[in-house]
Write an enzyme that holds these catalytic residues in place. Structure first.
Site, PDB file in Angstrom:
ATOM      1  N   CYS A 282       0.678  -1.293  -0.072  1.00  0.00           N
ATOM      2  CA  CYS A 282      -0.138   0.029  -0.138  1.00  0.00           C
ATOM      3  C   CYS A 282       0.946   1.280  -0.082  1.00  0.00           C
ATOM      4  CB  CYS A 282      -0.832   0.021   1.228  1.00  0.00           C
ATOM      5  SG  CYS A 282      -2.186   1.231   1.405  1.00  0.00           S
TER       6      CYS A 282
ATOM      7  N   CYS B 229       0.402   4.984   6.860  1.00  0.00           N
ATOM      8  CA  CYS B 229      -0.253   5.022   8.083  1.00  0.00           C
ATOM      9  C   CYS B 229       0.617   3.862   8.965  1.00  0.00           C
ATOM     10  CB  CYS B 229      -1.543   3.725   8.110  1.00  0.00           C
ATOM     11  SG  CYS B 229      -2.744   4.563   6.628  1.00  0.00           S
TER      12      CYS B 229
ATOM     13  N   CYS C  89       0.510   0.402  10.352  1.00  0.00           N
ATOM     14  CA  CYS C  89       0.066  -0.512   9.259  1.00  0.00           C
ATOM     15  C   CYS C  89       1.100  -1.536   8.696  1.00  0.00           C
ATOM     16  CB  CYS C  89      -0.835  -0.130   8.368  1.00  0.00           C
ATOM     17  SG  CYS C  89      -1.821  -1.326   7.232  1.00  0.00           S
TER      18      CYS C  89
ATOM     19  N   CYS D 218     -16.911  -9.272   5.445  1.00  0.00           N
ATOM     20  CA  CYS D 218     -15.951  -8.071   5.195  1.00  0.00           C
ATOM     21  C   CYS D 218     -14.937  -8.344   4.733  1.00  0.00           C
ATOM     22  CB  CYS D 218     -15.578  -7.531   6.699  1.00  0.00           C
ATOM     23  SG  CYS D 218     -16.843  -7.183   7.758  1.00  0.00           S
TER      24      CYS D 218
ATOM     25  N   CYS E 210     -19.530  -6.154   3.610  1.00  0.00           N
ATOM     26  CA  CYS E 210     -18.786  -4.868   3.970  1.00  0.00           C
ATOM     27  C   CYS E 210     -17.391  -4.827   3.275  1.00  0.00           C
ATOM     28  CB  CYS E 210     -18.722  -4.918   5.585  1.00  0.00           C
ATOM     29  SG  CYS E 210     -17.580  -3.543   6.129  1.00  0.00           S
TER      30      CYS E 210
ATOM     31  N   CYS F 180     -19.350   2.006   8.442  1.00  0.00           N
ATOM     32  CA  CYS F 180     -18.618   1.564   9.591  1.00  0.00           C
ATOM     33  C   CYS F 180     -17.348   2.099  10.088  1.00  0.00           C
ATOM     34  CB  CYS F 180     -18.389  -0.135   9.171  1.00  0.00           C
ATOM     35  SG  CYS F 180     -17.205  -0.937  10.135  1.00  0.00           S
TER      36      CYS F 180
ATOM     37  N   ARG G  59     -17.698  -2.806  17.770  1.00  0.00           N
ATOM     38  CA  ARG G  59     -16.876  -4.058  17.296  1.00  0.00           C
ATOM     39  C   ARG G  59     -15.659  -3.671  18.126  1.00  0.00           C
ATOM     40  NH1 ARG G  59     -17.152  -4.280  12.085  1.00  0.00           N
ATOM     41  NH2 ARG G  59     -19.142  -4.991  12.409  1.00  0.00           N
TER      42      ARG G  59
HETATM   43  N1  SAM Z   1      -6.600   0.335   2.971  1.00  0.00           N
HETATM   44  C1  SAM Z   1      -7.886   0.569   3.540  1.00  0.00           C
HETATM   45  C2  SAM Z   1      -8.109   1.552   4.622  1.00  0.00           C
HETATM   46  O1  SAM Z   1      -6.990   1.951   5.031  1.00  0.00           O
HETATM   47  O2  SAM Z   1      -9.068   2.317   4.653  1.00  0.00           O
HETATM   48  C3  SAM Z   1      -8.520  -0.609   4.186  1.00  0.00           C
HETATM   49  C4  SAM Z   1      -7.737  -1.412   4.935  1.00  0.00           C
HETATM   50  S1  SAM Z   1      -7.174  -0.900   6.613  1.00  0.00           S
HETATM   51  C5  SAM Z   1      -5.938  -2.125   7.174  1.00  0.00           C
HETATM   52  C6  SAM Z   1      -8.401  -1.174   7.780  1.00  0.00           C
HETATM   53  C7  SAM Z   1      -8.342  -0.135   9.323  1.00  0.00           C
HETATM   54  O3  SAM Z   1      -7.579  -1.475   9.634  1.00  0.00           O
HETATM   55  C8  SAM Z   1      -7.428   0.842   9.366  1.00  0.00           C
HETATM   56  O4  SAM Z   1      -8.211   1.824   9.277  1.00  0.00           O
HETATM   57  C9  SAM Z   1      -6.986   0.777  10.801  1.00  0.00           C
HETATM   58  O5  SAM Z   1      -7.968   1.127  11.684  1.00  0.00           O
HETATM   59  C10 SAM Z   1      -7.084  -0.932  11.046  1.00  0.00           C
HETATM   60  N2  SAM Z   1      -5.584  -1.297  11.336  1.00  0.00           N
HETATM   61  C11 SAM Z   1      -4.667  -1.511  10.409  1.00  0.00           C
HETATM   62  N3  SAM Z   1      -3.563  -2.047  11.105  1.00  0.00           N
HETATM   63  C12 SAM Z   1      -3.880  -2.049  12.346  1.00  0.00           C
HETATM   64  C13 SAM Z   1      -2.908  -2.507  13.593  1.00  0.00           C
HETATM   65  N4  SAM Z   1      -1.916  -2.699  13.563  1.00  0.00           N
HETATM   66  N5  SAM Z   1      -3.800  -2.394  14.645  1.00  0.00           N
HETATM   67  C14 SAM Z   1      -4.947  -2.077  14.717  1.00  0.00           C
HETATM   68  N6  SAM Z   1      -5.655  -1.752  13.735  1.00  0.00           N
HETATM   69  C15 SAM Z   1      -5.099  -1.496  12.626  1.00  0.00           C
HETATM   70 FE1  SF4 Z   2      -2.843   1.234   3.526  1.00  0.00          FE
HETATM   71 FE2  SF4 Z   2      -2.739   0.015   5.945  1.00  0.00          FE
HETATM   72 FE3  SF4 Z   2      -3.151   2.745   5.696  1.00  0.00          FE
HETATM   73 FE4  SF4 Z   2      -4.939   1.132   4.818  1.00  0.00          FE
HETATM   74  S1  SF4 Z   2      -4.283   1.228   6.815  1.00  0.00           S
HETATM   75  S2  SF4 Z   2      -4.383   2.849   3.551  1.00  0.00           S
HETATM   76  S3  SF4 Z   2      -3.753  -0.886   3.801  1.00  0.00           S
HETATM   77  S4  SF4 Z   2      -1.313   1.766   4.983  1.00  0.00           S
END
Ligand code: SAM
Ligand code: SF4
Ligand code: DTB
Length: 339
Positions: free
Chosen positions: A71, A75, A78, A115, A146, A206, A278
Site C-alpha cells: 500500500c 499509516c 499498518c 467483510c 462490508c 462502519c 465492534r
Molecule cells: N486500506 C484501507 C484503509 O486504510 O481504509 C482498508 C484496510 S485498513 C488495514 C483498515 C483498518 O485496519 C485501518 O483503518 C485501521 O483502523 C485498522 N488497522 C490496520 N492496522 C492495524 C493495527 N496494526 N492495529 C490495529 N488496527 C489496525
Molecule cells: Fe494502506 Fe494500511 Fe493505511 Fe489501509 S491502513 S491505507 S492498507 S497503509
C-alpha cells in the site's frame, strides 16, 4: 413500544427515551464522561446498551484480506504499508470465485456479515468492478457485505451501492489533532469526505479508530465527539487495540492501560447508543477479563476466525468458550432498532 423492544427479554430500567440519539455532543461533555467514577460510567453505558440491544447477543463478522500489502499510504500502525521495514509482501486482488468459497465457509461457521479488505489508497476502476462482482456473489449467499478499500469519490460510492453493498468501513483512526503524528499521505478531511460520499450513496457506515497509538484521553474524547456528531451515527463503530507489528513505526508504542480501553468503549456506547460497537483488532493481546469488561461496557460485535487481515485473531473455539462462560450468544442479523 416497538415490536423489537417488546421482544427483548433482558431487564432494563431504561428506554430509548432516556438515551436519545444526539448529534450535538460538546467535547467537554464527552471528557466529563471519561472522568466519571468507573461504577457510574459502567452503569450509564450498560443502561444505554440495554435501551437499544439485548446485551447477551453478539454480532459476528468474518474478515478476509482480498488484496494484501504494497500500500502506498504511510499509516504508522499498518504492516501493509510499502513504506515501512519488514512489510507484508504485496499480492494481487483475489479471484471472485476464491472469495466466494471463503464466504461460503464463513456462512457455514455462523457468520452473518462478510467483510473484505484491500490495501489500497483508493480502488482503481477495473478493480472496483471485480469487487462489485464479489459483493454481488456474497450477497447472493445471504450474507451482509462490508468492504474497506480506502478513499472513495462520489461515483465509486454510488457504484458500490448499485452492486448491493451493505456497509463500507473507513476509520477516522484517531483525533484530528493526533492524526498528523500517524498518517501524512491523506488528511482527516479526506476521510470525512469519503464518509460523506458513502452516507450519501445510501451505504451503511462502519467507522471507528485505534487505541494505544500514544494518544491522550482528550484525543479519545475528541475522536468520539467527531463520530457522534456526524449527521448520522455510524451503524458500526470498530474499536481496535493497536497491534504493535514489528517493522512499523508504532512497534514500540506505549500500550494503553486496559481500563482506559474499557472506559473508551463505555463512552462510545453512551454517545452512540444504537450503534454496534465492534471489539476489532488486538484481542490476542487481551485476557478474558478485559474482553468480558468490554462486553459489559457495550461491545456487541467481534470478528470471529483466526485471522484479521494480516494479523492473528483468537481461535474461534476460544471465543465460543468465552461466550459460553459469559452466557453470550451469536446475534441473528439486524437486531438493533436502527441498524
Ligand atoms: N486500506 C484501507 C484503509 O486504510 O481504509 C482498508 C484496510 S485498513 C488495514 C483498515 C483498518 O485496519 C485501518 O483503518 C485501521 O483502523 C485498522 N488497522 C490496520 N492496522 C492495524 C493495527 N496494526 N492495529 C490495529 N488496527 C489496525
Ligand atoms: Fe494502506 Fe494500511 Fe493505511 Fe489501509 S491502513 S491505507 S492498507 S497503509
Ligand atoms: C477495522 O477497524 N479493523 C479491521 C477492519 N476494520 C477492516 C482490520 C484490522 C486489521 C488489523 C491488522 C491486520 O490484520 O493487518
Amino acid at each position: 413500544m416497538s415490536a423489537l423492544q417488546q421482544s427483548v427479554s433482558h431487564s432494563s430500567f431504561f428506554s430509548v427515551n432516556d438515551f436519545p440519539i444526539r448529534h450535538d455532543w460538546k467535547s467537554e461533555e464527552v471528557s466529563a464522561l471519561f472522568a466519571l467514577p468507573f461504577p457510574e460510567l459502567m452503569f450509564k453505558a450498560q443502561s444505554a446498551h440495554r435501551s437499544y440491544f439485548d446485551p447477551t447477543k453478539i454480532q459476528v463478522a468474518t474478515l478476509l484480506s482480498i488484496k494484501s500489502g504494497g500500500c502506498p499510504e504511510d499509516c504508522a500502525y499498518c504492516p501493509q504499508s510499502a513504506r515501512h521495514d519488514q512489510k507484508i509482501a504485496a499480492n494481487k486482488l483475489m479471484a471472485v470465485e476464491e472469495v466466494l468459497e471463503r464466504a461460503r465457509a464463513a456462512r457455514a461457521e455462523g457468520a452473518t456479515r462478510f467483510c473484505m479488505g484491500a490495501a489500497w489508497r483508493s480502488p482503481k476502476a477495473h478493480d472496483l468492478e471485480t469487487v462489485c462482482a464479489m459483493i454481488e456473489g456474497v450477497k447472493a449467499l445471504g450474507l451482509e457485505t462490508c468492504v474497506t478499500l480506502g478513499m472513495l469519490d462520489q461515483g465509486q460510492a454510488q457504484r458500490l451501492k448499485v452492486a448491493g453493498l451493505d456497509y463500507y468501513n473507513h476509520n477516522l483512526d484517531t483525533s484530528e489533532a493526533h492524526y498528523e503524528k500517524i498518517i501524512s499521505t491523506r488528511t482527516y478531511q479526506d476521510r470525512l469526505d469519503t464518509l460523506a460520499f458513502i452516507r450519501d450513496a445510501g451505504i451503511k457506515v462502519c467507522c471507528g479508530g485505534i487505541l494505544g497509538m500514544g494518544e491522550e484521553t482528550s484525543d479519545r474524547a475528541s475522536m468520539i465527539t467527531t463520530l457522534a456528531n456526524l449527521p448520522k451515527h455510524p451503524e458500526s463503530v470498530p474499536i481496535n487495540l493497536l497491534i504493535r507489528v514489528k517493522g512499523t513505526p508504532l512497534e514500540e508504542a506505549e500500550p494503553i492501560r486496559p481500563l482506559d480501553f474499557v472506559k473508551t468503549v463505555a463512552v462510545t456506547r453512551i454517545t452512540m447508543p444504537a450503534s454496534y460497537i465492534r471489539l476489532a483488532a488486538g484481542r490476542t493481546d487481551m485476557g478474558e477479563e478485559m474482553q468480558a469488561l468490554c462486553y459489559l461496557a457495550g461491545v456487541n460485535s467481534i470478528f470471529l476466525g483466526e485471522r484479521l487481515l494480516t494479523c492473528p485473531n483468537p481461535e474461534k473455539s476460544q471465543d465460543l468458550t468465552l461466550f459460553k462462560q459469559l452466557g453470550l450468544s451469536i446475534a441473528p442479523k439486524e437486531t438493533s432498532i436502527t441498524a
